[in-house]
Write an enzyme that holds these catalytic residues in place. Structure first.
Site, PDB file in Angstrom:
ATOM      1  N   ASP A  65     -36.001  18.531 -11.241  1.00  0.00           N
ATOM      2  CA  ASP A  65     -36.330  18.427 -12.663  1.00  0.00           C
ATOM      3  C   ASP A  65     -36.022  16.994 -13.093  1.00  0.00           C
ATOM      4  OD1 ASP A  65     -36.069  18.531 -15.587  1.00  0.00           O
ATOM      5  OD2 ASP A  65     -36.045  20.706 -15.364  1.00  0.00           O
ATOM      6  N   ILE A  66     -36.960  16.310 -13.748  1.00  0.00           N
ATOM      7  CA  ILE A  66     -36.721  14.911 -14.140  1.00  0.00           C
ATOM      8  C   ILE A  66     -35.888  14.786 -15.405  1.00  0.00           C
ATOM      9  CG2 ILE A  66     -38.732  13.968 -12.940  1.00  0.00           C
ATOM     10  CD1 ILE A  66     -40.068  13.789 -15.773  1.00  0.00           C
ATOM     11  N   HIS A 115     -42.037  28.840 -13.589  1.00  0.00           N
ATOM     12  CA  HIS A 115     -41.087  27.967 -12.907  1.00  0.00           C
ATOM     13  C   HIS A 115     -39.688  28.539 -12.974  1.00  0.00           C
ATOM     14  CE1 HIS A 115     -41.670  26.431 -17.025  1.00  0.00           C
ATOM     15  NE2 HIS A 115     -40.452  25.901 -16.992  1.00  0.00           N
ATOM     16  N   HIS A 149     -35.819  27.716 -12.636  1.00  0.00           N
ATOM     17  CA  HIS A 149     -34.824  26.651 -12.681  1.00  0.00           C
ATOM     18  C   HIS A 149     -33.657  27.046 -11.774  1.00  0.00           C
ATOM     19  CE1 HIS A 149     -36.244  24.476 -16.350  1.00  0.00           C
ATOM     20  NE2 HIS A 149     -36.723  25.664 -16.668  1.00  0.00           N
TER      21      HIS A 149
END
Length: 130
Positions: free
Chosen positions: A29-30, A93, A95
């Site tokens: 994750d950016i 998605h 996490h």
């Protein structure tokens, strides 16, 4: 129109790739909650987790487990948390977040990292997938 995650899978947008198989893709994750925060996504674009067919859902969960185990081995943390929210990007998605405290799961506190730290973190996690 393809989601930003589909563009990442297709190589149109760069990422810090962790793993890939026939059906799924994982990358850092950016805007991470903690160092090592990784997203696992199905390659097939589906908006909501519970709209996935059972086979694809189970494949994503098994893939996420393997990636989570690699994160746990590579990143010092109390445990790796898993969250599926899906409000920001219309593409399922998962996490995977290294947890040090409950603060890491709130999505209010973010870790700032340089490209070099992102790359070294991705490399450490990838090494534990082998």
């Amino acid at each position: 129109m393809p989601s930003i995650f589909t563009k990442i899978i297709n190589g149109e947008i760069p990422c810090y790739k962790i793993a890939e198989d026939h059906d799924n893709f994982a990358f850092l994750d950016i805007n991470p909650n903690a160092k090592g925060h990784t997203l696992c996504i199905p390659k097939k674009e589906v908006d909501k987790l519970l709209d996935m067919d059972e086979e694809d859902y189970m494949k994503l969960m098994a893939f996420s487990r393997k990636v989570g185990q690699a994160i746990q081995a590579a990143i010092p943390c109390k445990r790796v948390g898993m969250s599926v929210i899906g409000l920001e990007v219309p593409h399922v998605h998962v996490h995977l977040i290294p947890l040090h405290s409950m603060q890491n799961v709130t999505f209010r506190y973010k870790e700032s990292m340089t490209p070099e730290v992102f790359e070294s973190t991705a490399a450490r996690i990838r090494e534990h997938l082998k």
